[in-house]
Motif scaffolding. Structure first.
Motif, PDB file in Angstrom:
ATOM      1  N   THR A  93      34.965  30.370  47.368  1.00 42.32           N
ATOM      2  CA  THR A  93      35.748  31.492  46.866  1.00 42.32           C
ATOM      3  C   THR A  93      35.087  32.122  45.650  1.00 42.32           C
ATOM      4  O   THR A  93      34.193  31.542  45.031  1.00 42.32           O
ATOM      5  N   GLY A  94      35.578  33.305  45.307  1.00 41.08           N
ATOM      6  CA  GLY A  94      35.221  33.910  44.036  1.00 41.08           C
ATOM      7  C   GLY A  94      36.015  33.244  42.917  1.00 41.08           C
ATOM      8  O   GLY A  94      36.746  32.277  43.132  1.00 41.08           O
ATOM      9  N   HIS A  95      35.907  33.813  41.700  1.00 42.10           N
ATOM     10  CA  HIS A  95      36.504  33.150  40.536  1.00 42.10           C
ATOM     11  C   HIS A  95      36.554  34.097  39.350  1.00 42.10           C
ATOM     12  O   HIS A  95      35.858  35.117  39.305  1.00 42.10           O
ATOM     13  N   GLY A  96      37.369  33.725  38.388  1.00 39.67           N
ATOM     14  CA  GLY A  96      37.331  34.420  37.122  1.00 39.67           C
ATOM     15  C   GLY A  96      36.051  34.106  36.380  1.00 39.67           C
ATOM     16  O   GLY A  96      35.414  33.071  36.608  1.00 39.67           O
ATOM     17  N   ILE A  97      35.652  35.000  35.485  1.00 39.05           N
ATOM     18  CA  ILE A  97      34.391  34.838  34.763  1.00 39.05           C
ATOM     19  C   ILE A  97      34.505  35.584  33.435  1.00 39.05           C
ATOM     20  O   ILE A  97      35.387  36.411  33.253  1.00 39.05           O
ATOM     21  N   GLY A  98      33.612  35.281  32.520  1.00 38.23           N
ATOM     22  CA  GLY A  98      33.615  35.984  31.239  1.00 38.23           C
ATOM     23  C   GLY A  98      32.971  35.162  30.153  1.00 38.23           C
ATOM     24  O   GLY A  98      31.765  35.235  29.932  1.00 38.23           O
ATOM     25  N   THR A  99      33.760  34.334  29.479  1.00 39.05           N
ATOM     26  CA  THR A  99      33.212  33.488  28.424  1.00 39.05           C
ATOM     27  C   THR A  99      32.815  32.112  28.939  1.00 39.05           C
ATOM     28  O   THR A  99      32.413  31.242  28.164  1.00 39.05           O
ATOM     29  N   SER A 100      32.945  31.895  30.240  1.00 39.93           N
ATOM     30  CA  SER A 100      32.344  30.764  30.940  1.00 39.93           C
ATOM     31  C   SER A 100      32.091  31.220  32.369  1.00 39.93           C
ATOM     32  O   SER A 100      32.571  32.273  32.790  1.00 39.93           O
ATOM     33  N   LEU A 101      31.340  30.421  33.104  1.00 45.13           N
ATOM     34  CA  LEU A 101      30.982  30.827  34.466  1.00 45.13           C
ATOM     35  C   LEU A 101      32.190  30.812  35.388  1.00 45.13           C
ATOM     36  O   LEU A 101      32.369  31.703  36.218  1.00 45.13           O
ATOM     37  N   HIS A 102      33.029  29.809  35.248  1.00 41.89           N
ATOM     38  CA  HIS A 102      34.244  29.687  36.062  1.00 41.89           C
ATOM     39  C   HIS A 102      35.445  29.537  35.140  1.00 41.89           C
ATOM     40  O   HIS A 102      35.513  28.582  34.366  1.00 41.89           O
ATOM     41  N   GLN A 103      36.362  30.475  35.212  1.00 45.01           N
ATOM     42  CA  GLN A 103      37.584  30.386  34.426  1.00 45.01           C
ATOM     43  C   GLN A 103      38.714  31.058  35.192  1.00 45.01           C
ATOM     44  O   GLN A 103      38.525  31.514  36.323  1.00 45.01           O
ATOM     45  N   GLU A 104      39.891  31.123  34.598  1.00 47.55           N
ATOM     46  CA  GLU A 104      41.040  31.706  35.289  1.00 47.55           C
ATOM     47  C   GLU A 104      40.786  33.169  35.633  1.00 47.55           C
ATOM     48  O   GLU A 104      40.227  33.896  34.824  1.00 47.55           O
ATOM     49  N   PRO A 105      41.222  33.566  36.833  1.00 50.38           N
ATOM     50  CA  PRO A 105      41.806  32.760  37.909  1.00 50.38           C
ATOM     51  C   PRO A 105      40.740  31.881  38.573  1.00 50.38           C
ATOM     52  O   PRO A 105      39.603  32.309  38.780  1.00 50.38           O
ATOM     53  N   GLN A 106      41.098  30.657  38.900  1.00 53.10           N
ATOM     54  CA  GLN A 106      40.139  29.705  39.444  1.00 53.10           C
ATOM     55  C   GLN A 106      39.622  30.107  40.819  1.00 53.10           C
ATOM     56  O   GLN A 106      38.518  29.716  41.207  1.00 53.10           O
ATOM     57  N   HIS A 107      40.418  30.881  41.568  1.00 51.27           N
ATOM     58  CA  HIS A 107      40.007  31.278  42.920  1.00 51.27           C
ATOM     59  C   HIS A 107      40.283  32.760  43.162  1.00 51.27           C
ATOM     60  O   HIS A 107      41.329  33.272  42.772  1.00 51.27           O
ATOM     61  N   VAL A 108      39.315  33.413  43.790  1.00 49.18           N
ATOM     62  CA  VAL A 108      39.539  34.725  44.403  1.00 49.18           C
ATOM     63  C   VAL A 108      39.249  34.507  45.884  1.00 49.18           C
ATOM     64  O   VAL A 108      38.104  34.504  46.327  1.00 49.18           O
ATOM     65  N   PHE A 109      40.324  34.254  46.647  1.00 50.66           N
ATOM     66  CA  PHE A 109      40.162  33.877  48.042  1.00 50.66           C
ATOM     67  C   PHE A 109      39.625  35.051  48.871  1.00 50.66           C
ATOM     68  O   PHE A 109      39.886  36.215  48.574  1.00 50.66           O
ATOM     69  N   ASN A 110      38.903  34.691  49.930  1.00 50.01           N
ATOM     70  CA  ASN A 110      38.357  35.690  50.852  1.00 50.01           C
ATOM     71  C   ASN A 110      39.210  35.837  52.108  1.00 50.01           C
ATOM     72  O   ASN A 110      38.735  36.284  53.145  1.00 50.01           O
ATOM     73  N   TYR A 111      40.454  35.447  51.984  1.00 51.99           N
ATOM     74  CA  TYR A 111      41.438  35.588  53.050  1.00 51.99           C
ATOM     75  C   TYR A 111      42.797  35.757  52.372  1.00 51.99           C
ATOM     76  O   TYR A 111      42.926  35.562  51.144  1.00 51.99           O
ATOM     77  N   PHE A 112      43.812  36.098  53.127  1.00 48.51           N
ATOM     78  CA  PHE A 112      45.130  36.361  52.559  1.00 48.51           C
ATOM     79  C   PHE A 112      45.896  35.072  52.327  1.00 48.51           C
ATOM     80  O   PHE A 112      46.132  34.298  53.256  1.00 48.51           O
TER      81      PHE A 112
END
Length: 253
Positions: free
Chosen positions: A167-186
């Motif tokens: 899945t995708g993910h939140g990013i910014g001040t670290s590589l993986h942060q909230e939201p932990q998942h950006v799903f590629n399905y509903f």
């Protein structure tokens, strides 16, 4: 991360540009006869040139500056001098980096040299199409699950599969942060509301047949399809905006 100042936006734009530059230069040099360690060394040199660092090394002590996955590797392939590219190889280059405490992440899949199987090209093209279809719905005030819903819809139109456990993910001040998942399905339960300034790494993984990937027995990193399905990824770091499509930080116009 939610961007709140112009300084934060400029820092995200800077690392986005660096990662995009590295990705594009590696793709340009990915020709038959080159090994994946040589490609990774390009990233090393450019990270140093721009005063940035490899995120996989910084965050996870990964044995490479970038993840380079070949053929039935879906993700997290380790660069190696023994992996020599040849015509028809399906190659994924995933570049993530950090500078001044800000991170970006981007990836692309493509066929090296002469195409030997049209399905390899197709999964690459559909991954890119699905990404752009998904982010049309990534606007402030919308539910995050609309991204995955429309990514998956596009993939299904082409009679291909989505890899559900990448899945995708939140990013910014670290590589993986909230939201932990950006799903590629509903996912109907994933009701997070997107906010103006939110930073996401959106990355569809498209497969010919497989719906999941697993760790191989070669190392602790490599993810593969157990049925040898082809897999392609397309990824950008984006910033959510109000009443318009997101800003893509890892795209060089």
């Amino acid at each position: 991360m939610i961007i709140k100042t112009e300084e934060q936006l400029q820092k995200m734009k800077e690392i986005g540009f660096i990662c995009a530059t590295i990705r594009d230069e590696m793709k340009k040099k990915a020709i038959p006869g080159v090994n994946t360690k040589e490609l990774d060394n390009i990233a090393k040199e450019l990270f140093e040139k721009y005063g940035a660092k490899s995120a996989p090394i910084t965050e996870y002590d990964f044995p490479g500056y970038t993840c380079i996955s070949l053929n039935h590797q879906a993700a997290h392939g380790i660069p190696s001098a023994t992996k020599i590219l040849k015509d028809g190889d399906l190659l994924n280059i995933d570049v993530s980096g950090c500078k001044d405490g800000y991170y970006a992440d981007t990836g692309v899949s493509f066929v090296v040299g002469k195409v030997d199987d049209k399905m390899k090209e197709k999964v690459c093209e559909v991954a890119q199409e699905a990404f752009y279809e998904g982010i049309k719905h990534a606007k402030a005030g919308a539910k995050i699950n609309q991204i995955g819903k429309n990514i998956h819809k596009k993939i299904k139109e082409h009679k291909l599969q989505v890899i559900e456990n990448l899945t995708g993910h939140g990013i910014g001040t670290s590589l993986h942060q909230e939201p932990q998942h950006v799903f590629n399905y509903f996912d109907p339960w994933d009701n997070l509301i997107l906010k103006n300034g939110m930073c996401l790494a959106v990355e569809p993984f498209v497969s010919t047949k497989a719906r999941t990937v697993e760790n191989s027995d070669k190392d602790d990193w490599e993810l593969i399809t157990t049925d040898n399905s082809y897999v392609a990824q397309y990824e950008h770091t984006i910033v959510i905006r109000e009443n318009q499509e997101p800003l893509i930080l890892t795209k060089i116009d």
